[in-house]
Design a protein around this motif. Structure first.
Motif, short mmCIF file in Angstrom:
data_model
loop_
_atom_site.label_atom_id
_atom_site.label_comp_id
_atom_site.label_asym_id
_atom_site.label_seq_id
_atom_site.Cartn_x
_atom_site.Cartn_y
_atom_site.Cartn_z
N CYS A 140 0.82 -1.22 0.00
CA CYS A 140 0.00 0.00 0.00
C CYS A 140 0.86 1.27 0.00
CB CYS A 140 -0.92 0.01 1.21
SG CYS A 140 -2.16 -1.31 1.20
N HIS A 141 1.87 1.28 0.85
CA HIS A 141 2.67 2.50 1.02
C HIS A 141 3.88 2.55 0.09
CE1 HIS A 141 0.32 3.73 4.52
NE2 HIS A 141 0.40 2.46 4.95
N TYR A 153 -3.17 6.14 0.13
CA TYR A 153 -2.19 5.51 1.01
C TYR A 153 -1.11 6.54 1.29
CZ TYR A 153 -4.77 1.66 -1.00
OH TYR A 153 -5.78 0.84 -1.43
#
Length: 226
Positions: free
Chosen positions: A136-137, A150
């Motif tokens: 996600c990041h 995110y």
């Protein structure tokens, strides 16, 4: 001699003609004439057993030996690898570590099953980050936008507080799940240290004791909104 009236004679002749016409319908004009009966006789009778043997009915046909065997799936799974030896599963076990295989004993049908430790084994903060956070990041912590937002973890002033990062790992935040039951204190400290010092330039030391101060006995539910 009694003379028949013309009207009566006409009625007799008409009846005779009708009878002849009706009787002709049931007679064959010749041996080679095609009739409904001859068409039906020409239709080939289907051999259902033959269709079974040629596979048209899938797994319906069984020999006496096969019928005597215990009931199994129609699909032959004997050539498939066991769950423990499944190449795809082994690959993911190596990736995420921690999954242990065991056999349930004391049962007529012993089953190979997985004792999911529901977490990670490694205490390498970088590996923990890439296995659990980077999807996600992003791998450099740059964050992403698309179906959701995110936030970036790199060059983020909020990451200066190690307790802020630990709190989010324990409790989750908005759409991010809680890692309360997935990581122990040492693992949370390791991934927090990676975010704090490697993705940013902060210099505090993060310890398992720091995590223990914030850990509580009631982990959030599986739904991040809880």
């Amino acid at each position: 001699m009694k003379i028949m009236k013309p009207k009566a004679l006409a009625m007799i002749l008409l009846s005779a003609s009708a009878a002849a016409a009706l009787s002709g319908c049931s007679q064959h004009a010749g041996d080679d004439a095609e009739t409904i009966g001859s068409k039906q006789a020409a239709v080939k009778v289907t051999d259902n057993q033959e269709s079974r043997n040629t596979g048209a009915w899938g797994g319906v046909y069984m020999s006496r030996d096969e019928l005597a065997e215990p009931a199994t799936n129609i699909v032959d799974v004997s050539s498939l690898p066991t769950v423990a030896n499944d190449p795809s599963l082994v690959k993911w076990q190596e990736k995420f570590e921690g999954t242990e295989v065991k056999t349930r004993e004391g049962s007529a049908n012993a089953q190979t099953e997985f004792e999911n430790t529901n977490g990670f084994v490694t205490t390498d903060g970088e590996k923990l980050y890439h296995d659990s956070c980077a999807a996600c990041h992003m791998h450099k912590g740059e964050g992403a936008e698309g179906a959701g937002y995110y936030p970036p973890l790199a060059n983020n002033s909020k990451m200066q507080s190690k307790y802020y990062v630990i709190g989010i790992l324990i409790n989750g935040f908005r759409g991010m799940p809680s890692f309360h039951t997935m990581m122990n204190d040492e693992q949370m400290a390791a991934v927090t240290q990676y975010v704090h010092s490697e993705l940013n330039d902060f210099t505090d030391t993060v310890t398992a004791a720091d995590v223990a101060q914030l850990r509580h006995a009631n982990p959030p539910g599986a739904d991040p909104s809880e």
